[in-house]
Design an enzyme around this catalytic site. Structure first.
Site, short mmCIF file in Angstrom:
data_model
loop_
_atom_site.label_atom_id
_atom_site.label_comp_id
_atom_site.label_asym_id
_atom_site.label_seq_id
_atom_site.Cartn_x
_atom_site.Cartn_y
_atom_site.Cartn_z
N ARG A 233 0.83 -1.31 0.02
CA ARG A 233 -0.06 -0.05 0.04
C ARG A 233 0.86 1.07 -0.27
O ARG A 233 1.94 1.19 0.78
CB ARG A 233 -0.96 -0.03 1.25
CG ARG A 233 -2.16 -1.23 1.26
CD ARG A 233 -3.02 -0.64 0.07
NE ARG A 233 -4.15 -1.53 0.00
CZ ARG A 233 -4.43 -2.54 -0.86
NH1 ARG A 233 -3.31 -2.74 -1.79
NH2 ARG A 233 -5.25 -3.33 -0.80
N HIS A 281 -0.92 0.30 -9.85
CA HIS A 281 -1.55 -0.59 -8.94
C HIS A 281 -2.05 -1.74 -9.82
O HIS A 281 -3.34 -1.78 -10.03
CB HIS A 281 -2.68 0.02 -8.20
CG HIS A 281 -3.09 -0.68 -7.15
ND1 HIS A 281 -3.41 -0.27 -5.74
CD2 HIS A 281 -3.14 -1.97 -6.82
CE1 HIS A 281 -3.73 -1.03 -4.94
NE2 HIS A 281 -3.56 -2.11 -5.51
P1 NDP Z 1 -1.54 -11.66 4.49
O1 NDP Z 1 -2.54 -11.11 5.47
O2 NDP Z 1 -1.52 -13.21 3.92
O3 NDP Z 1 -0.03 -11.70 5.14
C1 NDP Z 1 0.38 -10.67 5.73
C2 NDP Z 1 1.85 -11.11 6.27
O4 NDP Z 1 2.31 -9.67 6.89
C3 NDP Z 1 1.99 -11.80 7.12
O5 NDP Z 1 3.11 -12.56 7.25
C4 NDP Z 1 2.01 -11.16 8.76
O6 NDP Z 1 2.85 -11.76 9.64
C5 NDP Z 1 2.92 -10.01 8.13
N1 NDP Z 1 2.61 -9.01 9.10
C6 NDP Z 1 1.52 -8.27 9.32
N2 NDP Z 1 1.77 -7.20 10.31
C7 NDP Z 1 2.87 -7.38 10.62
C8 NDP Z 1 3.85 -6.67 11.37
N3 NDP Z 1 3.65 -5.40 12.24
N4 NDP Z 1 5.23 -6.90 11.59
C9 NDP Z 1 5.62 -7.95 10.92
N5 NDP Z 1 4.94 -8.57 9.92
C10 NDP Z 1 3.65 -8.25 9.70
O7 NDP Z 1 -1.42 -10.55 3.23
P2 NDP Z 1 -1.14 -11.02 1.87
O8 NDP Z 1 0.09 -11.79 1.53
O9 NDP Z 1 -2.43 -11.66 1.13
O10 NDP Z 1 -1.14 -9.33 1.22
C11 NDP Z 1 -0.45 -8.35 1.45
C12 NDP Z 1 -0.71 -7.31 1.27
O11 NDP Z 1 -0.65 -7.05 -0.25
C13 NDP Z 1 -2.30 -6.71 1.19
O12 NDP Z 1 -2.52 -6.47 2.33
C14 NDP Z 1 -2.25 -5.79 -0.04
O13 NDP Z 1 -2.38 -4.45 0.73
C15 NDP Z 1 -1.40 -6.10 -0.96
N6 NDP Z 1 -1.77 -6.47 -2.16
C16 NDP Z 1 -1.33 -5.49 -3.54
C17 NDP Z 1 -2.10 -5.99 -4.52
C18 NDP Z 1 -1.46 -5.19 -5.81
O14 NDP Z 1 -1.94 -5.17 -6.89
N7 NDP Z 1 -0.50 -4.23 -5.68
C19 NDP Z 1 -2.63 -7.00 -5.03
C20 NDP Z 1 -2.95 -7.78 -3.66
C21 NDP Z 1 -2.52 -7.44 -2.50
P3 NDP Z 1 1.99 -12.95 10.68
O15 NDP Z 1 1.66 -14.06 9.22
O16 NDP Z 1 3.22 -13.64 11.39
O17 NDP Z 1 0.78 -12.52 11.09
C1 OXD Z 2 -5.55 -6.07 -3.25
C2 OXD Z 2 -5.08 -4.92 -4.23
O1 OXD Z 2 -5.62 -5.69 -2.07
O2 OXD Z 2 -5.65 -5.25 -5.49
O3 OXD Z 2 -6.05 -7.22 -3.65
O4 OXD Z 2 -4.58 -4.15 -3.89
#
Ligand code: NDP
Ligand code: OXD
Length: 318
Positions: A233, A281
């Site tokens: 983000r 994006h």
């Molecule tokens: P998940 O919720 O599956 O994974 C999030 C990861 O971040 C987990 O490993 C979690 O750790 C870790 N995490 C969360 N908070 C912290 C913290 N404070 N410190 C350290 N680690 C942390 O998310 P996704 O992999 O599905 O997606 C990630 C992001 O990608 C989405 O939230 C979205 O913003 C972005 N996205 C962007 C897209 C684009 O087109 N650019 C498309 C899709 C998604 P733990 O598992 O240990 O809790």
């Molecule tokens: C998502 C994105 O969160 O498109 O899936 O950013």
């Protein structure tokens, strides 16, 4: 075919940006469902489930019969941050193969593009300049993932199989990480994680504890000349700190797919920087079909008193 496992009539609102395609999929998969779209929302109290990404202010609060919020994507910050929504209503993320495939392709491209010096070859080509330089072995280039959830893990495996050295960092330590990956967890291990990342990929969810994660002190903790890739983000990044780190040479490049303000404003300084690769994006998106399928399956689940799939932990915010 995905079916709503109940005979009771269901009313579903589809309010995401590209709602037509999703609404068509819902109607095709479950013809008995009453699908409402913006401008044709009818009696709001009848709506049981909504598909959205960044709902209009006050919309969620006005849906008093809501049982399910289905995000069109993996990120849910645009929903979780709605101050007026009922915190009891479950929020489900849409996770599908499309998103993982799109994200791994994007991240591999961004890593390889920089690692192999492709920007220089593009510039040389424009001047018909034939200058050979050969990249070192990918084993000598460490790609670190901040966030090892659904998408971070998929990208980590992909870069590992492409021969890169890999590292990862998340809140809790994980299983299912490639054997050769150096794994770190928790705030106490962040500095040691960062000091080995030649490329850092941000795949964290946006929450109060991750907002502004990509800031000056973090850039200074990376090796000099590191590359950062932000596909999570825009609000993870402190924009003036990035410009200063690039100007100082602490970072050599940033590849950005997400921005605090989208579309990126016309006068934004990022547009004119050679050392910032930017895309609008587009890294990854779930298909309309899987959004519709997951919505219907999750609505059946909540009607049966069960938790939806990929349900958000509202305390953690992801
Ligand atoms: P998940 O919720 O599956 O994974 C999030 C990861 O971040 C987990 O490993 C979690 O750790 C870790 N995490 C969360 N908070 C912290 C913290 N404070 N410190 C350290 N680690 C942390 O998310 P996704 O992999 O599905 O997606 C990630 C992001 O990608 C989405 O939230 C979205 O913003 C972005 N996205 C962007 C897209 C684009 O087109 N650019 C498309 C899709 C998604 P733990 O598992 O240990 O809790
Ligand atoms: C998502 C994105 O969160 O498109 O899936 O950013």
């Amino acid at each position: 075919m995905t079916e709503l496992r109940t005979s009771a009539a269901a009313v579903v609102a589809v309010c995401a940006g590209d709602y037509d395609e999703i609404a068509e999929e819902v109607a095709r998969l479950a013809p008995h469902v009453d699908v409402r779209v913006p401008g044709r929302m009818g009696d709001l109290s009848e709506i049981e489930a909504i598909v959205c990404w960044k709902p209009q202010p006050a919309l969620l609060a006005s849906l008093v019969g809501l049982r399910l919020i289905q995000s069109t994507g993996a990120g849910v910050d645009g929903i979780v941050d709605d101050p007026d929504r009922n915190p009891e209503t479950p929020i489900a993320r849409t996770i599908d193969k499309n998103i993982a495939v799109g994200m791994t392709a994007y991240v591999r491209w961004a890593v390889v593009d920089h690692f192999r010096g492709m920007a220089q070859f593009r510039a040389n080509r424009a001047q018909q300049r034939w200058e050979q330089f050969v990249a070192p072995s990918p084993k000598r280039h460490a790609v670190g993932f901040a966030g090892v959830g659904e998408l971070g893990l998929a990208c980590l495996h992909d870069l590992d199989s492409a021969g890169f050295a890999t590292r990862c960092w998340s809140r809790h330590s994980k299983s299912g990480i490639p054997a050769s990956t150096a794994q770190f967890a928790g705030d106490s291990e962040l500095a040691v994680f960062l000091q080995g990342c030649d490329t850092l990929v941000c795949l964290l969810p946006l929450t109060p504890s991750t907002r502004g994660f990509l800031r000056g002190s973090l850039f200074d903790a990376l090796p000099t000349g590191a590359h950062i890739i932000n596909v999570a983000r825009g609000e993870h990044l402190v924009e003036p700190d990035l410009l200063s780190a690039l100007d100082r040479g602490q970072l050599s490049r940033a590849t950005l797919d997400v921005f605090t303000q989208e579309p990126l404003p016309a006068r934004h300084p990022f547009w004119s920087r050679e050392d910032i690769t930017l895309t609008p994006h587009v890294a990854a998106r779930a298909s309309a079909r899987s959004i519709a399928e997951q919505l219907l399956a999750n609505l059946s689940a909540v009607r049966e008193g069960k938790k939806p799939q990929h349900c958000v932990n509202q305390l953690a915010g992801y």
